[in-house]
Design a protein around this motif. Sequence first.
Motif, PDB file in Angstrom:
ATOM      1  N   ALA A  28       0.751  -1.284  -0.005  1.00 39.81           N
ATOM      2  CA  ALA A  28      -0.069   0.028  -0.066  1.00 39.81           C
ATOM      3  C   ALA A  28       0.988   1.326  -0.105  1.00 39.81           C
ATOM      4  O   ALA A  28       0.778   2.202  -0.806  1.00 39.81           O
ATOM      5  CB  ALA A  28      -1.000  -0.014   1.355  1.00 39.81           C
ATOM      6  N   LEU A  29       2.093   1.412   0.772  1.00 38.24           N
ATOM      7  CA  LEU A  29       2.907   2.001   0.850  1.00 38.24           C
ATOM      8  C   LEU A  29       3.407   2.654  -0.758  1.00 38.24           C
ATOM      9  O   LEU A  29       3.428   4.049  -0.856  1.00 38.24           O
ATOM     10  CB  LEU A  29       3.927   2.224   1.844  1.00 38.24           C
ATOM     11  CG  LEU A  29       4.965   3.359   2.231  1.00 38.24           C
ATOM     12  CD1 LEU A  29       4.285   4.421   2.813  1.00 38.24           C
ATOM     13  CD2 LEU A  29       6.264   2.851   2.808  1.00 38.24           C
ATOM     14  N   ASP A  34       2.536   1.861  -3.458  1.00 39.96           N
ATOM     15  CA  ASP A  34       1.578   2.311  -4.615  1.00 39.96           C
ATOM     16  C   ASP A  34       0.945   3.675  -4.183  1.00 39.96           C
ATOM     17  O   ASP A  34       0.619   4.633  -5.236  1.00 39.96           O
ATOM     18  CB  ASP A  34       0.479   1.449  -4.883  1.00 39.96           C
ATOM     19  CG  ASP A  34       0.714   0.519  -6.063  1.00 39.96           C
ATOM     20  OD1 ASP A  34       1.668   0.638  -6.679  1.00 39.96           O
ATOM     21  OD2 ASP A  34       0.069  -0.564  -6.198  1.00 39.96           O
ATOM     22  N   GLY A  35       0.943   4.057  -2.916  1.00 38.53           N
ATOM     23  CA  GLY A  35       0.268   5.477  -2.516  1.00 38.53           C
ATOM     24  C   GLY A  35       1.409   6.561  -2.834  1.00 38.53           C
ATOM     25  O   GLY A  35       1.105   7.512  -3.320  1.00 38.53           O
ATOM     26  N   ILE A  36       2.826   5.923  -2.501  1.00 32.92           N
ATOM     27  CA  ILE A  36       3.874   6.939  -2.978  1.00 32.92           C
ATOM     28  C   ILE A  36       3.710   7.374  -4.544  1.00 32.92           C
ATOM     29  O   ILE A  36       3.871   8.412  -5.048  1.00 32.92           O
ATOM     30  CB  ILE A  36       5.232   6.219  -2.612  1.00 32.92           C
ATOM     31  CG1 ILE A  36       5.470   6.443  -1.138  1.00 32.92           C
ATOM     32  CG2 ILE A  36       6.355   7.177  -3.257  1.00 32.92           C
ATOM     33  CD1 ILE A  36       6.673   5.718  -0.708  1.00 32.92           C
ATOM     34  N   LEU A  45       1.158   6.865  -6.694  1.00 30.03           N
ATOM     35  CA  LEU A  45      -0.076   7.644  -6.812  1.00 30.03           C
ATOM     36  C   LEU A  45       0.224   8.998  -6.514  1.00 30.03           C
ATOM     37  O   LEU A  45      -0.262   9.928  -7.544  1.00 30.03           O
ATOM     38  CB  LEU A  45      -1.237   7.137  -6.077  1.00 30.03           C
ATOM     39  CG  LEU A  45      -2.517   7.848  -6.084  1.00 30.03           C
ATOM     40  CD1 LEU A  45      -3.195   7.198  -7.498  1.00 30.03           C
ATOM     41  CD2 LEU A  45      -3.359   7.480  -4.976  1.00 30.03           C
ATOM     42  N   HIS A  46       0.717   9.458  -5.441  1.00 29.83           N
ATOM     43  CA  HIS A  46       1.001  10.956  -4.676  1.00 29.83           C
ATOM     44  C   HIS A  46       1.826  11.762  -5.904  1.00 29.83           C
ATOM     45  O   HIS A  46       1.676  12.792  -6.129  1.00 29.83           O
ATOM     46  CB  HIS A  46       1.404  11.237  -3.632  1.00 29.83           C
ATOM     47  CG  HIS A  46       0.139  10.641  -2.560  1.00 29.83           C
ATOM     48  ND1 HIS A  46       0.418  10.278  -1.485  1.00 29.83           N
ATOM     49  CD2 HIS A  46      -1.275  10.560  -2.854  1.00 29.83           C
ATOM     50  CE1 HIS A  46      -0.773   9.932  -0.915  1.00 29.83           C
ATOM     51  NE2 HIS A  46      -1.908   9.983  -1.744  1.00 29.83           N
TER      52      HIS A  46
END
Lengths: 201, 201
Positions: free
Chosen positions: B160-161, B163-165, B167-168
Amino acid sequence: MPKIVDHEERRKHIAEATWRIILNQGMKGASVRNIAKEAGLSLGALRHYFSTQDELLTFAMNLVKERATERIKLIAARDVSPMEKALLVLQELVPVDRHKMAETEVWFAFIFYMKYKHTGSDTEKDGVYDVVKVVVDYLEQQQLLRPGMDVSLETERLYALVDGIALHALFDERRSSRERIICILESHLESICRSEALTHD
Amino acid sequence: MPKIVDHEERRKHIAEATWRIILNQGMKGASVRNIAKEAGLSLGALRHYFSTQDELLTFAMNLVKERATERIKLIAARDVSPMEKALLVLQELVPVDRHKMAETEVWFAFIFYMKYKHTGSDTEKDGVYDVVKVVVDYLEQQQLLRPGMDVSLETERLYALVDGIALHALFDERRSSRERIICILESHLESICRSEALTHD
């Protein structure tokens, strides 16, 4: 359908129809045509209230924000331990139930729509970052963060984690189990907080 | 343009034109029309090789995977500490340079395209999860994870970390600084690994 004369009231009526569709069919079903049908309006009448898909998405998006803000205010006022409060607020940002999954769908559809259909992007309006920042600042003010933590870096890390969880839940139902999501968030909070913070729970 | 007769070779030629466009203009510019122009082909000729946007995206997506896999194999063979190796592999999954930013654009465009344009989804093919799993399993085999770590949960959290990075970084250039991204990944690895693991670096 009762006669609705007020413009804002009818927009709200349409927004509610939009939400019912997104809840049941996801963003995939939220075409202007389907929304008009659900709201009991002709396509022409709907276009009078929302002339573009853009306008409709923005309206739905603002509804997401308003509703989340209301829920977070209620949590902030609750008489629970700081750790529990932090965890409850974070749960408002991830799809732990059908309603929040619909909000997640709208949110991602909105940001991608803005990125690919428009020249300018509107990411300044990202409320998720603001809420995560409030949570980390709150933990710091309560002196619950482990010593030596870089608050700004931890805010970025948690922000990425929260949106990564939301993204994966959206694309893979196996990853959207409520228990699993809460477990990841809880274990993350534990890893950044002093052990004393946990025993107070 | 030199005459290319081989079908696969021309597909590759088109794929390279597609990549140049994505690198310079992002996915926004990757219309079939623009790609044909960049490849020096008529729209009709292009359609002979890729009849749909879907097919073109899938081809570009597979190129992303092949290239990332090659790079990760090279890292695995390098003579560096396990922690360094883990960090280098994770850097292959996030947009730390212009090339990886283009790969991130293709990746997100692909998964959203699959979600909203098709009935079935293709998320089984998500290579990011597989790589993250290899990294966490590797750290565990090397006995570098802190005692009591839940390997499956840590894999989900890091997935999650990452893909969150990504995405942002895609949506906000201020979040795509290479140093910042590496710093977040490094601090995350430190938080899940024994302190002995870090002193070996």
